[in-house]
Design a protein around this motif. Structure first.
Motif, PDB file in Angstrom:
ATOM      1  N   THR A 256       0.849  -1.188   0.000  1.00 49.49           N
ATOM      2  CA  THR A 256       0.000   0.000   0.000  1.00 49.49           C
ATOM      3  C   THR A 256       0.887   1.241   0.000  1.00 49.49           C
ATOM      4  O   THR A 256       2.085   1.175   0.302  1.00 49.49           O
ATOM      5  CB  THR A 256      -0.908   0.032   1.231  1.00 49.49           C
ATOM      6  OG1 THR A 256      -0.090   0.168   2.407  1.00 49.49           O
ATOM      7  CG2 THR A 256      -1.752  -1.227   1.321  1.00 49.49           C
TER       8      THR A 256
ATOM      9  N   VAL B 248      -6.260   7.518   0.110  1.00 52.67           N
ATOM     10  CA  VAL B 248      -5.874   6.289  -0.620  1.00 52.67           C
ATOM     11  C   VAL B 248      -4.638   5.648   0.008  1.00 52.67           C
ATOM     12  O   VAL B 248      -3.960   4.848  -0.628  1.00 52.67           O
ATOM     13  CB  VAL B 248      -5.623   6.591  -2.119  1.00 52.67           C
ATOM     14  CG1 VAL B 248      -6.912   7.016  -2.802  1.00 52.67           C
ATOM     15  CG2 VAL B 248      -4.529   7.644  -2.297  1.00 52.67           C
TER      16      VAL B 248
ATOM     17  N   ARG C 138      -4.304   3.312   2.061  1.00 52.31           N
ATOM     18  CA  ARG C 138      -4.380   1.853   2.189  1.00 52.31           C
ATOM     19  C   ARG C 138      -4.506   1.153   0.829  1.00 52.31           C
ATOM     20  O   ARG C 138      -4.677  -0.054   0.774  1.00 52.31           O
ATOM     21  CB  ARG C 138      -5.578   1.467   3.060  1.00 52.31           C
ATOM     22  CG  ARG C 138      -5.577   2.110   4.443  1.00 52.31           C
ATOM     23  CD  ARG C 138      -4.525   1.526   5.350  1.00 52.31           C
ATOM     24  NE  ARG C 138      -4.513   2.151   6.677  1.00 52.31           N
ATOM     25  CZ  ARG C 138      -3.694   1.801   7.650  1.00 52.31           C
ATOM     26  NH1 ARG C 138      -2.824   0.816   7.455  1.00 52.31           N
ATOM     27  NH2 ARG C 138      -3.735   2.420   8.805  1.00 52.31           N
ATOM     28  N   LYS C 139      -4.403   1.915  -0.249  1.00 50.84           N
ATOM     29  CA  LYS C 139      -4.504   1.331  -1.586  1.00 50.84           C
ATOM     30  C   LYS C 139      -3.115   1.070  -2.167  1.00 50.84           C
ATOM     31  O   LYS C 139      -2.134   1.702  -1.775  1.00 50.84           O
ATOM     32  CB  LYS C 139      -5.302   2.244  -2.513  1.00 50.84           C
ATOM     33  CG  LYS C 139      -6.760   2.408  -2.090  1.00 50.84           C
ATOM     34  CD  LYS C 139      -7.540   3.211  -3.110  1.00 50.84           C
ATOM     35  CE  LYS C 139      -9.006   3.351  -2.693  1.00 50.84           C
ATOM     36  NZ  LYS C 139      -9.693   2.054  -2.648  1.00 50.84           N
ATOM     37  N   ARG C 140      -3.065   0.158  -3.133  1.00 54.28           N
ATOM     38  CA  ARG C 140      -1.781  -0.184  -3.754  1.00 54.28           C
ATOM     39  C   ARG C 140      -1.470   0.775  -4.903  1.00 54.28           C
ATOM     40  O   ARG C 140      -2.343   1.045  -5.735  1.00 54.28           O
ATOM     41  CB  ARG C 140      -1.813  -1.619  -4.268  1.00 54.28           C
ATOM     42  CG  ARG C 140      -1.942  -2.652  -3.146  1.00 54.28           C
ATOM     43  CD  ARG C 140      -2.050  -4.045  -3.697  1.00 54.28           C
ATOM     44  NE  ARG C 140      -2.159  -5.024  -2.614  1.00 54.28           N
ATOM     45  CZ  ARG C 140      -2.301  -6.330  -2.804  1.00 54.28           C
ATOM     46  NH1 ARG C 140      -2.365  -6.811  -4.051  1.00 54.28           N
ATOM     47  NH2 ARG C 140      -2.386  -7.149  -1.763  1.00 54.28           N
TER      48      ARG C 140
ATOM     49  N   LYS D  96      -0.028   0.411  -7.656  1.00 51.35           N
ATOM     50  CA  LYS D  96      -0.112  -0.088  -9.032  1.00 51.35           C
ATOM     51  C   LYS D  96      -1.420   0.328  -9.699  1.00 51.35           C
ATOM     52  O   LYS D  96      -1.519   0.323 -10.919  1.00 51.35           O
ATOM     53  CB  LYS D  96       0.049  -1.603  -9.064  1.00 51.35           C
ATOM     54  CG  LYS D  96      -1.054  -2.400  -8.382  1.00 51.35           C
ATOM     55  CD  LYS D  96      -0.777  -3.895  -8.474  1.00 51.35           C
ATOM     56  CE  LYS D  96      -1.877  -4.725  -7.803  1.00 51.35           C
ATOM     57  NZ  LYS D  96      -1.570  -6.178  -7.890  1.00 51.35           N
ATOM     58  N   GLY D  97      -2.401   0.714  -8.904  1.00 51.11           N
ATOM     59  CA  GLY D  97      -3.665   1.189  -9.456  1.00 51.11           C
ATOM     60  C   GLY D  97      -3.761   2.701  -9.515  1.00 51.11           C
ATOM     61  O   GLY D  97      -4.794   3.244  -9.920  1.00 51.11           O
ATOM     62  N   PHE D  98      -2.695   3.398  -9.142  1.00 48.41           N
ATOM     63  CA  PHE D  98      -2.718   4.857  -9.118  1.00 48.41           C
ATOM     64  C   PHE D  98      -2.593   5.430 -10.529  1.00 48.41           C
ATOM     65  O   PHE D  98      -1.945   4.861 -11.401  1.00 48.41           O
ATOM     66  CB  PHE D  98      -1.565   5.397  -8.271  1.00 48.41           C
ATOM     67  CG  PHE D  98      -1.782   5.306  -6.784  1.00 48.41           C
ATOM     68  CD1 PHE D  98      -2.894   4.687  -6.251  1.00 48.41           C
ATOM     69  CD2 PHE D  98      -0.841   5.853  -5.913  1.00 48.41           C
ATOM     70  CE1 PHE D  98      -3.082   4.597  -4.885  1.00 48.41           C
ATOM     71  CE2 PHE D  98      -1.018   5.775  -4.545  1.00 48.41           C
ATOM     72  CZ  PHE D  98      -2.140   5.148  -4.031  1.00 48.41           C
TER      73      PHE D  98
END
Length: 329
Positions: A89, A120, A122-124, A126-128
């Protein structure tokens, strides 16, 4: 402070950086400019110890990068925004960097808030989007609250609000006395951000000067004049030792920037003016003029762009434009 002395890098037959010597000082934003292939990224990589110089030396506050204890506390850098572990993350990416450099965990939350990525965290990555990736890279550069910051193309992918934010941030950091070194191809933004410029071409130093002096020394300054009485205007200017030349849209141009003097002359002669405006080149125009012979990769819009350009037509006002009534120059 970043100091380069005779910094040189060769890749086989390719001389990427050729004897660069300059100093990036604290307290101002220093822009790093050059055409594609000029050696900017290679220079930045050598500053961070990612590439070893063939010759020469580069130091950060008097030390090589490898000598810095917990380097993120000394220099923060954004070179490749997508250079993150895609499985972690955003928060954990920054937390790993913090733990490896003795930075308190609370600082992770602070920089995430600073760059607008708290929602964001806690988001990874690679999806940014590209812009979100840039913000995460900037957060990593700020993590150790360093005295030196180095950014390569920091506005890539940012929306107008983001561009304004990073510009304001860099200027604020410089005002705090930090060293800020930034490379960008977006000239209009660099003109608003940087106070000092280092310009290179084909690996060599072309300029190391203030923004204002760079534009002044590498551009044309003139006064644009439009009047319904062009003949009277021309004769008056020539009588005063000025040399008008034809410009676009029926205007005339006088080299220099003494618009006030021309305005006073027109008032004294009761000459009607429709326009009297000083014209100064932009940073982009000055940059293009200085680096024209060092551009390695040229693009063309089509086959017609490769062909030789036709000769310019004669001035609409004739060959005697700059001559007096007796035909003498």
């Amino acid at each position: 402070m970043i100091e380069l002395r005779g910094l040189t890098k060769r890749y086989g037959e390719k001389l990427a950086v050729d004897g660069l010597s300059f100093t990036v000082r604290p307290g101002i934003v220093t822009g790093f400019l050059g055409p594609n292939g000029a050696g900017k990224s290679t220079t930045m990589r050598m500053i961070l110890g990612l590439d070893a110089p063939t010759r020469g030396d580069v130091r950060i506050d008097g030390k090589h990068y490898a000598q810095l204890q917990e380097p993120l506390n000394h220099i923060g850098a954004l070179l490749e925004a997508k250079g993150v572990h895609g499985g972690r993350t955003a928060r954990n990416h920054l937390l790993c960097l913090a733990q490896s450099n003795g930075i308190p965990e609370r600082r992770v939350g602070e920089v995430l808030e600073m760059v607008g990525l708290t929602a964001v965290a806690r988001k990874r990555p690679k999806g940014f989007s590209l812009g979100m990736g840039q913000r995460l890279g900037i957060a990593a550069a700020l993590l150790g609250d360093p005295d030196i910051l180095m950014f390569d193309e920091p506005v890539n992918g940012l929306d107008p609000e983001g561009i304004h934010w990073i510009r304001t941030l860099m200027q604020h950091l410089a005002r705090e006395g930090r060293t800020v070194f930034v490379s960008s191809h977006l000239m209009s933004e660099m003109a608003l951000t940087a106070e000092h410029l280092v310009v290179i071409g084909q690996g060599k130093l072309l300029a190391d000067t203030s923004m204002s002096r760079f534009i002044e020394e590498n551009s044309r300054t003139y006064v644009r004049i439009r009047t319904p009485e062009p003949e009277r205007m021309r004769d008056m200017l020539i009588a005063e030792g000025l040399r008008p030349s034809p410009g676009e849209d029926g205007a005339m141009e006088v080299e220099g920037d003494d618009a006030a003097r021309i305005g006073e002359l027109c008032a004294a002669e009761r000459l009607v003016l429709h326009e009297l405006s000083p014209q100064r080149a932009s940073l982009e125009e000055a940059f293009m003029r200085l680096t024209a012979e060092t551009v390695e990769y040229h693009a063309h819009t089509g086959p017609e762009a490769v062909a030789a350009e036709p000769a310019s037509p004669a001035p609409a006002w004739g060959a005697d434009w700059n001559r007096g009534k007796d035909g003498k120059g």
